[in-house]
Design an enzyme around this catalytic site. Sequence first.
Site, PDB file in Angstrom:
ATOM      1  N   GLU A  12     -12.182  20.611  -6.691  1.00  0.00           N
ATOM      2  CA  GLU A  12     -11.949  22.009  -6.338  1.00  0.00           C
ATOM      3  C   GLU A  12     -13.223  22.846  -6.509  1.00  0.00           C
ATOM      4  O   GLU A  12     -14.176  22.399  -7.169  1.00  0.00           O
ATOM      5  CB  GLU A  12     -10.831  22.566  -7.235  1.00  0.00           C
ATOM      6  CG  GLU A  12      -9.482  21.860  -7.074  1.00  0.00           C
ATOM      7  CD  GLU A  12      -8.746  22.240  -5.783  1.00  0.00           C
ATOM      8  OE1 GLU A  12      -9.398  22.549  -4.771  1.00  0.00           O
ATOM      9  OE2 GLU A  12      -7.502  22.215  -5.799  1.00  0.00           O
ATOM     10  N   ASN A  41     -10.180  24.983   1.167  1.00  0.00           N
ATOM     11  CA  ASN A  41     -11.101  25.750   0.305  1.00  0.00           C
ATOM     12  C   ASN A  41     -12.432  25.018   0.114  1.00  0.00           C
ATOM     13  O   ASN A  41     -13.213  25.346  -0.773  1.00  0.00           O
ATOM     14  CB  ASN A  41     -10.449  26.036  -1.057  1.00  0.00           C
ATOM     15  CG  ASN A  41     -10.095  24.752  -1.803  1.00  0.00           C
ATOM     16  OD1 ASN A  41     -10.375  23.651  -1.327  1.00  0.00           O
ATOM     17  ND2 ASN A  41      -9.487  24.887  -2.962  1.00  0.00           N
ATOM     18  N   ASP A  52      -8.159   9.750  -4.344  1.00  0.00           N
ATOM     19  CA  ASP A  52      -7.416  10.520  -5.345  1.00  0.00           C
ATOM     20  C   ASP A  52      -5.932  10.184  -5.374  1.00  0.00           C
ATOM     21  O   ASP A  52      -5.432   9.457  -4.513  1.00  0.00           O
ATOM     22  CB  ASP A  52      -7.609  12.029  -5.088  1.00  0.00           C
ATOM     23  CG  ASP A  52      -7.442  12.400  -3.614  1.00  0.00           C
ATOM     24  OD1 ASP A  52      -6.813  11.632  -2.871  1.00  0.00           O
ATOM     25  OD2 ASP A  52      -7.935  13.465  -3.206  1.00  0.00           O
ATOM     26  N   HIS A  73     -12.716  21.769  -0.603  1.00  0.00           N
ATOM     27  CA  HIS A  73     -12.710  20.641  -1.535  1.00  0.00           C
ATOM     28  C   HIS A  73     -12.876  19.305  -0.816  1.00  0.00           C
ATOM     29  O   HIS A  73     -12.544  19.167   0.358  1.00  0.00           O
ATOM     30  CB  HIS A  73     -11.491  20.656  -2.475  1.00  0.00           C
ATOM     31  CG  HIS A  73     -10.174  20.278  -1.889  1.00  0.00           C
ATOM     32  ND1 HIS A  73      -9.001  20.922  -2.230  1.00  0.00           N
ATOM     33  CD2 HIS A  73      -9.807  19.314  -1.014  1.00  0.00           C
ATOM     34  CE1 HIS A  73      -7.993  20.364  -1.596  1.00  0.00           C
ATOM     35  NE2 HIS A  73      -8.449  19.385  -0.850  1.00  0.00           N
TER      36      HIS A  73
HETATM   37  C1  GLP Z   1      -5.775  16.858   0.194  1.00  0.00           C
HETATM   38  C2  GLP Z   1      -6.620  15.622  -0.142  1.00  0.00           C
HETATM   39  C3  GLP Z   1      -7.990  15.727   0.475  1.00  0.00           C
HETATM   40  C4  GLP Z   1      -7.859  16.119   1.929  1.00  0.00           C
HETATM   41  C5  GLP Z   1      -7.262  17.484   2.030  1.00  0.00           C
HETATM   42  C6  GLP Z   1      -7.175  18.015   3.440  1.00  0.00           C
HETATM   43  O1  GLP Z   1      -5.942  17.903  -0.702  1.00  0.00           O
HETATM   44  N1  GLP Z   1      -6.754  15.396  -1.537  1.00  0.00           N
HETATM   45  O2  GLP Z   1      -8.653  14.473   0.329  1.00  0.00           O
HETATM   46  O3  GLP Z   1      -9.122  16.090   2.547  1.00  0.00           O
HETATM   47  O4  GLP Z   1      -5.955  17.382   1.488  1.00  0.00           O
HETATM   48  O5  GLP Z   1      -5.967  17.657   4.006  1.00  0.00           O
HETATM   49  P1  GLP Z   1      -5.620  17.710   5.533  1.00  0.00           P
HETATM   50  O6  GLP Z   1      -6.367  16.579   6.159  1.00  0.00           O
HETATM   51  O7  GLP Z   1      -4.142  17.503   5.574  1.00  0.00           O
HETATM   52  O8  GLP Z   1      -6.044  19.020   6.043  1.00  0.00           O
END
Ligand code: GLP
Length: 241
Positions: free
Chosen positions: A143, A136, A67, A138
């Site tokens: 989402e 959440n 993304d 995702h």
């Molecule tokens: C972002 C990314 C996700 C990732 C998520 C969790 O929203 N788009 O791909 O998995 O964060 O992030 P973290 O690893 O910092 O908890």
Amino acid sequence: MKIIRTINYDEMSKQAGGIILEKMKSNPKITLGLATGSTPLGVYQYLIDDHKTNNTSYKEIRTFNLDEYVAIKKEDPNSYHTFMQSKFFNYIDINLANSYIPDGNASNYELECLRYENLIKETGGIDLQLLGLGPNGHIGFNEPGTSFESRTHIVKLSQDTRIANSRFFPSLSDVPTRAITMGIATILESREILLLASGYAKAEVLARLINGGIDSIFPASSLKLHGNVTVIADDDAFKLM
Ligand code: GLP
């Protein structure tokens, strides 16, 4: 889902890095799906250290990132382009012409989504997709409520996600409101998936993923429809199991 529990973050990163290296050895032209966020940082560092010590080459691999934020310049310190360069690509011998990240500044977003989706298909699909887990539930930026049939698309980020990601930005109002993400169907087409979760902040979502049902309100639960998913999580992430 295969589940691997590790004592801490470093061990989680080492296990995941080890799996990636093993796959690269058996297929030096592997296509990797890459993720951003704090969770995979240890894996990237493990791979960088290995590259320094063992000279493992990335010249022939291809990568697709999950993304990118919309309306953030590639050079912006918070773009996922910058993230990948500064946390991983700058330290390995990857051919950047074969590393793809959605263009968050495309003049036509619909076309960009189609282009990205087709590029993944035309180049043979993703062999191994690395995933983090949003607070959440995702995956990528899909989402809660996203269809399991979704392909690369533009999303409106939920307030939860913007708050969670605001730690990287000067203030909440600087966090983009939209992103471009591989869809859930795109992710599920990867031949193999490695999902990482670390820390108590992920304990609730990890327990829900492992013990709960399959429901689009909880995007990560779509992974239960895939036959080759490995979850690697540390003790803190297992605290609510
Ligand atoms: C972002 C990314 C996700 C990732 C998520 C969790 O929203 N788009 O791909 O998995 O964060 O992030 P973290 O690893 O910092 O908890």
